[in-house]
Design a protein around this motif. Structure first.
Motif, PDB file in Angstrom:
ATOM      1  N   MET A 109     -23.756  32.572   2.697  1.00 13.07           N
ATOM      2  CA  MET A 109     -24.066  31.633   1.665  1.00 13.07           C
ATOM      3  C   MET A 109     -22.859  30.728   1.723  1.00 13.07           C
ATOM      4  O   MET A 109     -22.552  29.917   0.627  1.00 13.07           O
ATOM      5  CB  MET A 109     -23.993  32.420   0.246  1.00 13.07           C
ATOM      6  CG  MET A 109     -25.378  33.318   0.273  1.00 13.07           C
ATOM      7  SD  MET A 109     -25.375  33.713  -1.330  1.00 13.07           S
ATOM      8  CE  MET A 109     -26.141  32.355  -2.326  1.00 13.07           C
ATOM      9  N   GLN A 110     -22.509  30.271   2.922  1.00 12.89           N
ATOM     10  CA  GLN A 110     -21.694  29.083   3.104  1.00 12.89           C
ATOM     11  C   GLN A 110     -22.252  27.866   2.381  1.00 12.89           C
ATOM     12  O   GLN A 110     -23.691  27.476   2.695  1.00 12.89           O
ATOM     13  CB  GLN A 110     -21.447  28.732   4.456  1.00 12.89           C
ATOM     14  CG  GLN A 110     -20.370  29.800   5.003  1.00 12.89           C
ATOM     15  CD  GLN A 110     -21.278  31.147   5.807  1.00 12.89           C
ATOM     16  OE1 GLN A 110     -22.601  31.416   5.249  1.00 12.89           O
ATOM     17  NE2 GLN A 110     -20.535  31.728   6.528  1.00 12.89           N
ATOM     18  N   GLY A 111     -21.339  26.797   1.758  1.00  8.31           N
ATOM     19  CA  GLY A 111     -21.833  25.845   0.997  1.00  8.31           C
ATOM     20  C   GLY A 111     -22.705  25.979  -0.103  1.00  8.31           C
ATOM     21  O   GLY A 111     -23.376  24.961  -0.935  1.00  8.31           O
ATOM     22  N   LYS A 112     -22.792  27.233  -0.583  1.00  7.41           N
ATOM     23  CA  LYS A 112     -23.737  27.533  -1.878  1.00  7.41           C
ATOM     24  C   LYS A 112     -22.876  28.203  -3.114  1.00  7.41           C
ATOM     25  O   LYS A 112     -23.521  28.560  -3.950  1.00  7.41           O
ATOM     26  CB  LYS A 112     -24.922  28.571  -1.604  1.00  7.41           C
ATOM     27  CG  LYS A 112     -25.716  27.812  -0.481  1.00  7.41           C
ATOM     28  CD  LYS A 112     -27.052  28.708  -0.032  1.00  7.41           C
ATOM     29  CE  LYS A 112     -27.785  27.967   1.033  1.00  7.41           C
ATOM     30  NZ  LYS A 112     -28.978  28.918   1.365  1.00  7.41           N
TER      31      LYS A 112
ATOM     32  N   ILE B  64      -7.252  28.391   0.220  1.00  6.28           N
ATOM     33  CA  ILE B  64      -7.652  27.030   0.743  1.00  6.28           C
ATOM     34  C   ILE B  64      -8.299  27.141   1.835  1.00  6.28           C
ATOM     35  O   ILE B  64      -9.161  26.318   2.276  1.00  6.28           O
ATOM     36  CB  ILE B  64      -6.230  26.082   0.777  1.00  6.28           C
ATOM     37  CG1 ILE B  64      -5.762  25.887  -0.744  1.00  6.28           C
ATOM     38  CG2 ILE B  64      -6.984  24.574   1.335  1.00  6.28           C
ATOM     39  CD1 ILE B  64      -4.896  25.142  -1.114  1.00  6.28           C
ATOM     40  N   GLU B  65      -7.561  28.016   2.930  1.00  8.58           N
ATOM     41  CA  GLU B  65      -8.288  27.645   4.330  1.00  8.58           C
ATOM     42  C   GLU B  65      -9.539  28.465   4.097  1.00  8.58           C
ATOM     43  O   GLU B  65     -10.563  28.151   4.937  1.00  8.58           O
ATOM     44  CB  GLU B  65      -7.502  28.633   5.284  1.00  8.58           C
ATOM     45  CG  GLU B  65      -6.270  27.799   5.586  1.00  8.58           C
ATOM     46  CD  GLU B  65      -5.161  28.774   6.388  1.00  8.58           C
ATOM     47  OE1 GLU B  65      -5.336  29.764   6.648  1.00  8.58           O
ATOM     48  OE2 GLU B  65      -4.045  28.094   6.679  1.00  8.58           O
ATOM     49  N   GLU B  66      -9.514  29.653   3.423  1.00 11.26           N
ATOM     50  CA  GLU B  66     -11.139  30.306   3.455  1.00 11.26           C
ATOM     51  C   GLU B  66     -12.121  29.580   2.738  1.00 11.26           C
ATOM     52  O   GLU B  66     -13.226  29.609   2.969  1.00 11.26           O
ATOM     53  CB  GLU B  66     -10.765  31.723   2.739  1.00 11.26           C
ATOM     54  CG  GLU B  66      -9.969  32.610   3.482  1.00 11.26           C
ATOM     55  CD  GLU B  66     -10.200  34.021   3.191  1.00 11.26           C
ATOM     56  OE1 GLU B  66     -11.298  34.550   2.815  1.00 11.26           O
ATOM     57  OE2 GLU B  66      -8.984  34.827   3.022  1.00 11.26           O
ATOM     58  N   PHE B  67     -11.403  28.850   1.461  1.00 12.15           N
ATOM     59  CA  PHE B  67     -12.751  28.022   0.898  1.00 12.15           C
ATOM     60  C   PHE B  67     -13.252  26.961   1.707  1.00 12.15           C
ATOM     61  O   PHE B  67     -14.404  26.524   1.903  1.00 12.15           O
ATOM     62  CB  PHE B  67     -11.757  27.251  -0.369  1.00 12.15           C
ATOM     63  CG  PHE B  67     -11.771  28.098  -1.775  1.00 12.15           C
ATOM     64  CD1 PHE B  67     -11.734  29.340  -1.461  1.00 12.15           C
ATOM     65  CD2 PHE B  67     -11.576  27.473  -2.706  1.00 12.15           C
ATOM     66  CE1 PHE B  67     -11.645  30.171  -2.700  1.00 12.15           C
ATOM     67  CE2 PHE B  67     -11.274  28.031  -3.925  1.00 12.15           C
ATOM     68  CZ  PHE B  67     -11.517  29.365  -3.801  1.00 12.15           C
ATOM     69  N   ALA B  68     -12.318  26.363   2.693  1.00 15.51           N
ATOM     70  CA  ALA B  68     -12.742  25.398   3.737  1.00 15.51           C
ATOM     71  C   ALA B  68     -13.747  25.795   4.458  1.00 15.51           C
ATOM     72  O   ALA B  68     -14.749  25.385   5.008  1.00 15.51           O
ATOM     73  CB  ALA B  68     -11.469  24.671   4.349  1.00 15.51           C
ATOM     74  N   GLU B  69     -13.172  27.079   5.139  1.00 15.65           N
ATOM     75  CA  GLU B  69     -14.100  27.795   6.185  1.00 15.65           C
ATOM     76  C   GLU B  69     -15.319  28.125   5.709  1.00 15.65           C
ATOM     77  O   GLU B  69     -16.253  27.966   6.382  1.00 15.65           O
ATOM     78  CB  GLU B  69     -13.455  28.978   6.647  1.00 15.65           C
ATOM     79  CG  GLU B  69     -14.276  29.758   7.639  1.00 15.65           C
ATOM     80  CD  GLU B  69     -13.652  31.286   7.772  1.00 15.65           C
ATOM     81  OE1 GLU B  69     -14.377  32.298   8.420  1.00 15.65           O
ATOM     82  OE2 GLU B  69     -12.756  31.650   7.173  1.00 15.65           O
ATOM     83  N   LEU B  70     -15.777  28.422   4.408  1.00 17.16           N
ATOM     84  CA  LEU B  70     -16.995  29.118   3.925  1.00 17.16           C
ATOM     85  C   LEU B  70     -17.417  27.970   3.161  1.00 17.16           C
ATOM     86  O   LEU B  70     -18.600  28.262   2.424  1.00 17.16           O
ATOM     87  CB  LEU B  70     -16.669  30.331   3.192  1.00 17.16           C
ATOM     88  CG  LEU B  70     -16.196  31.409   3.955  1.00 17.16           C
ATOM     89  CD1 LEU B  70     -15.749  32.765   2.986  1.00 17.16           C
ATOM     90  CD2 LEU B  70     -17.130  32.057   4.750  1.00 17.16           C
ATOM     91  N   ASP B  71     -16.969  26.853   2.795  1.00 14.24           N
ATOM     92  CA  ASP B  71     -17.544  25.589   2.113  1.00 14.24           C
ATOM     93  C   ASP B  71     -17.787  26.202   0.767  1.00 14.24           C
ATOM     94  O   ASP B  71     -18.757  25.939   0.242  1.00 14.24           O
ATOM     95  CB  ASP B  71     -18.638  25.263   2.995  1.00 14.24           C
ATOM     96  CG  ASP B  71     -18.922  23.761   2.438  1.00 14.24           C
ATOM     97  OD1 ASP B  71     -18.175  23.224   1.608  1.00 14.24           O
ATOM     98  OD2 ASP B  71     -20.282  23.289   2.704  1.00 14.24           O
TER      99      ASP B  71
END
Length: 413
Positions: A243-246, A267-274
């Protein structure tokens, strides 16, 4: 539909003329005082609407990605705040009072959304509380307001379990009913501290979102390590279910309070999983730093939260005021960072609503006013962009899909 916006300063740059066609910016050229609509339209006989900029700033219109239209008291007499501490206590205070306002719920919701549009917001993501007390009544009021203003703003509705999913029998079937009725987003709230069963709570949230093919918004008030624990469970499910980006984390205002290492990792995981974030600019310490989120490419938007309701006396439907608050609560003084707050409140929020939209690429990035961009625009008086945030002038013109929908803080029929 073609519109010529004359003598404006896009993001505070030199005077320009902006041509809008079919709801998008068609071109931006240096201002020519002699330019006429026929010079710009390029089509014989085409009707061109002219908007006089008068040297005002041209900005993307606001995107309010976190507002509770269903609890508003905007326009009603000011009342003493009676809520107590904690989400459940505040929710019960709202439950005891929301039906007793001076005017019907639908009128309150419509009035608030109209005022938001008149002040420059054309993209909205609103919560609609769903529980065994109000059932779908509040959801249906927001749906009706969305329909009422469909030509003046785009509105998404979050099916929101303000009282949790597990504490009151019958809540989950009501959430299903709202999703079947067209709710755009599946909501969740404080999986540990409210429902006290985070795995089950999040399994329901992600399960319904997957079944009805809608994104997710998690309302997270949980502090420090508890908030990080819930967030890690959200990230785990986001990755496992693709569910990346959702997924959006709303509030989540203490995720930066645990340690520098945890802040960097999140922050890195937020970016990775959008995974995106929605802030309401709270005056609290421990927030994830906005510059680091921008540098990592994390989508961040801004919202007004409640609007002078039974939860809080704050909120006035003006996202320019909330932009000032975002800059103030982060201690920003440099023009670039104050402007970045405005970029978050406009283009940043638009990217939260639509992951395919243009994203901010750092604190100095100012997109949204180039050929091909949506004609979601705001003209406002101000010497510079930063001064406009400080002064919050009333000389505003609001454009939605290329058409003027409000002027001088009044809706245009």
């Amino acid at each position: 539909m073609t519109t010529l916006i004359r003598a404006v300063r896009p993001w505070g740059q030199p005077l320009s003329d902006v041509l809008v066609k079919d709801g998008k910016i068609a071109g931006v050229e240096p201002h020519d005082p002699a330019r006429t609509p026929s010079d710009s339209s390029g089509t014989l006989g085409e009707t061109v609407t002219v908007v006089e900029g008068r040297g005002r700033l041209l900005l993307p219109s606001f995107s309010d990605v976190h507002v509770h239209l269903d609890s508003t008291r905007i326009g009603l007499p000011f009342r003493e705040h009676t809520g107590g501490p904690g989400v459940w206590t505040m929710m019960m205070n709202d439950r005891e009072n929301w039906r007793n306002a001076e005017v019907p719920l639908q009128e309150r919701v419509n009035n608030t959304l109209g005022r938001m549009i008149a002040r420059g917001t054309t993209r909205v993501r609103s919560y609609a509380q769903i529980d065994v007390d109000c059932r779908l009544e509040r959801f249906e009021a927001v749906v009706a307001a969305k329909e009422q203003f469909k030509d003046q703003a785009d509105v998404e509705i979050i099916a929101f379990p303000q009282a949790g999913l597990l504490l009151e029998e019958g809540t989950v079937p009501l959430m299903v009913a709202a999703l079947k009725a067209g709710a755009n987003v599946m909501g969740g709230i404080d999986p540990c501290s409210l429902d006290r069963d985070p795995a089950r709570h999040l399994d329901i949230v992600f399960g319904l979102a997957e079944k009805y093919q809608v994104p997710i918004d998690i309302h997270l008030h949980e502090p420090g390590e508890l908030g990080v624990f819930s967030t890690d469970l959200v990230l785990e499910r986001t990755r496992a279910l693709g569910m990346q980006g959702k997924v959006t984390m709303s509030h989540a205002y203490q995720l930066g309070s645990v340690s520098e290492e945890t802040t960097r990792r999140l922050i890195e995981e937020f970016a990775e999983l959008d995974v995106s974030m929605a802030s309401v600019a709270p005056a609290v310490s421990g927030q994830l730093p906005l510059p680091l989120l921008a540098e990592a490419g994390v989508r961040v938007g801004l919202g007004e939260d409640g609007q002078r309701d039974y939860w809080s006396p704050y909120g006035n439907t003006d996202m320019l005021d909330r932009t000032w608050q975002l800059a103030f609560t982060h201690g920003f003084r440099r023009d670039e960072l104050i402007e970045h707050c405005l970029a978050i409140a406009t283009v940043g929020g638009a990217s939260v609503l639509d992951p395919a939209a243009t994203r901010l690429k750092g604190t100095a990035h100012r997109p949204g006013l180039e050929a091909g961009d949506p004609a979601e625009l705001l003209l406002v008086d101000g010497e510079t962009v930063a001064s406009a945030v400080m002064d919050r002038g009333a000389d505003r013109t609001v454009i939605h899909r290329g058409r003027v929908v409000a002027d001088q803080l009044q809706l245009v029929p």
